[in-house]
Design a protein around this motif. Structure first.
Motif, mmCIF file in Angstrom:
data_model
loop_
_atom_site.group_PDB
_atom_site.id
_atom_site.type_symbol
_atom_site.label_atom_id
_atom_site.label_comp_id
_atom_site.label_asym_id
_atom_site.label_seq_id
_atom_site.Cartn_x
_atom_site.Cartn_y
_atom_site.Cartn_z
ATOM 1 N N SER A 44 0.727 -1.174 -0.069
ATOM 2 C CA SER A 44 -0.027 0.010 0.040
ATOM 3 C C SER A 44 0.972 1.302 0.029
ATOM 4 C CB SER A 44 -0.855 -0.137 1.346
ATOM 5 O OG SER A 44 -0.274 0.027 2.324
ATOM 6 N N GLN A 62 -5.255 -6.241 -12.991
ATOM 7 C CA GLN A 62 -5.240 -5.019 -11.850
ATOM 8 C C GLN A 62 -4.527 -5.577 -10.615
ATOM 9 O OE1 GLN A 62 -6.492 -1.963 -11.803
ATOM 10 N NE2 GLN A 62 -7.107 -2.035 -13.978
ATOM 11 N N ARG A 64 -3.574 -6.081 -6.863
ATOM 12 C CA ARG A 64 -4.332 -6.260 -5.451
ATOM 13 C C ARG A 64 -3.337 -5.510 -4.428
ATOM 14 N NH1 ARG A 64 -7.205 -11.730 -4.561
ATOM 15 N NH2 ARG A 64 -8.398 -11.002 -2.894
ATOM 16 N N PRO A 88 -7.767 4.318 1.471
ATOM 17 C CA PRO A 88 -8.363 3.845 0.411
ATOM 18 C C PRO A 88 -8.526 4.664 -0.582
ATOM 19 C CG PRO A 88 -9.253 3.008 2.525
ATOM 20 C CD PRO A 88 -8.530 4.097 3.021
ATOM 21 N N SER A 89 -9.140 6.097 -0.387
ATOM 22 C CA SER A 89 -9.581 6.949 -1.309
ATOM 23 C C SER A 89 -8.202 7.472 -2.095
ATOM 24 C CB SER A 89 -10.267 8.094 -0.947
ATOM 25 O OG SER A 89 -9.597 8.801 0.126
ATOM 26 N N ARG A 92 -7.038 4.536 -4.250
ATOM 27 C CA ARG A 92 -7.903 4.610 -5.573
ATOM 28 C C ARG A 92 -7.863 5.538 -6.755
ATOM 29 N NH1 ARG A 92 -11.883 3.688 -1.414
ATOM 30 N NH2 ARG A 92 -12.250 1.740 -1.190
ATOM 31 N N CYS A 95 -4.637 4.458 -8.078
ATOM 32 C CA CYS A 95 -4.761 3.461 -8.903
ATOM 33 C C CYS A 95 -6.126 2.914 -9.079
ATOM 34 C CB CYS A 95 -3.960 2.328 -8.363
ATOM 35 S SG CYS A 95 -3.846 0.473 -8.962
ATOM 36 N N PRO A 96 -6.808 3.699 -10.186
ATOM 37 C CA PRO A 96 -8.200 3.184 -10.070
ATOM 38 C C PRO A 96 -8.650 1.821 -10.683
ATOM 39 C CG PRO A 96 -7.715 5.302 -11.520
ATOM 40 C CD PRO A 96 -6.438 4.775 -10.997
ATOM 41 N N GLY A 97 -9.434 1.182 -10.018
ATOM 42 C CA GLY A 97 -9.807 -0.317 -10.339
ATOM 43 C C GLY A 97 -9.034 -1.070 -9.562
ATOM 44 N N CYS A 98 -7.793 -0.825 -8.816
ATOM 45 C CA CYS A 98 -7.158 -1.696 -7.919
ATOM 46 C C CYS A 98 -7.900 -2.271 -7.068
ATOM 47 C CB CYS A 98 -5.949 -0.908 -7.367
ATOM 48 S SG CYS A 98 -4.599 -0.696 -8.363
ATOM 49 N N GLN A 99 -7.782 -3.485 -6.366
ATOM 50 C CA GLN A 99 -8.654 -4.098 -5.412
ATOM 51 C C GLN A 99 -7.696 -3.750 -4.241
ATOM 52 O OE1 GLN A 99 -8.036 -8.110 -7.078
ATOM 53 N NE2 GLN A 99 -10.168 -8.134 -6.519
ATOM 54 N N LEU A 100 -8.470 -3.450 -3.152
ATOM 55 C CA LEU A 100 -7.835 -2.994 -1.939
ATOM 56 C C LEU A 100 -8.153 -4.057 -0.984
ATOM 57 C CD1 LEU A 100 -8.612 0.821 -1.923
ATOM 58 C CD2 LEU A 100 -6.586 -0.267 -2.912
#
Length: 182
Positions: A44, A62, A64, A88-89, A92, A95-100
């Motif tokens: 992260s 994508q 993770r 998290p925002s 996002r 990395c738009p579309g990433c799994q968090l």
């Protein structure tokens, strides 16, 4: 000197950006034939997410973003004040579309040596369990993390019986990787 000049969550330098693009092109070319078997995990921390993006684009996979892959000690300030990593925002937006996976709303903080060891063991167990449950065809896990953490994780995966948190953490890497961790 290192701690005095340390930045809590720096982005990639220009050199780091070029290296990430190189990684994306070259590792991506090697992995493209087996892309359906690839899982891309990253820390992260901002520079790890940025490093994963060129490979993600080449493979169409994508990343993770996993809460347990950050560097040893986590997000910390050498003065002792509490600091937090990206929320998290913020991740996002980067990395738009990433799994968090498991990123707290307030971002992540620091950790002790014992917490690092426990986290590394949890990641090793997660990878071992994942490997045991997939189809018989080999799966590929690409982990974009940090030198010291990858060194500890590697020892747990390859030489678990020799692992001792006190012997491994904050000393020279078990396997030198020149301050990278992929």
């Amino acid at each position: 000197e290192f701690n005095r000049l340390r930045t809590i969550d720096p982005p990639l330098s220009e050199l780091g950006e070029r290296q990430a693009e190189f990684l994306g092109r070259h590792l991506g070319a090697q992995l493209r034939p087996s892309v359906q078997r690839v899982r891309l995990f990253c820390s992260s921390m901002t520079r790890a997410v940025q490093t994963s993006l060129p490979l993600s684009r080449v493979l169409g996979v994508q990343p993770r973003v996993h809460h347990q892959l950050h560097e040893v000690k986590g997000f910390y300030d050498t003065s002792g004040r509490e600091v937090r990593g990206p929320t998290p925002s913020a991740l996002r937006a980067l990395c738009p579309g990433c799994q968090l996976d498991g990123i707290p709303e307030e971002g992540q903080g620091g950790e002790t040596t014992n917490q690092t060891a426990a986290r590394a063991k949890a990641v090793a167990d997660m990878l071992i369990n994942w490997a045991a449950t997939v189809d018989s065809e080999d799966q590929v896990a690409v982990i974009v993390s940090h030198n010291d953490f990858i060194a500890v994780l590697s020892q747990l995966l390859l030489a678990r019986s020799a692992f001792s948190a006190g012997d491994v953490l904050f000393k020279e890497s078990y396997w030198p990787m020149n301050n990278t961790g992929i």
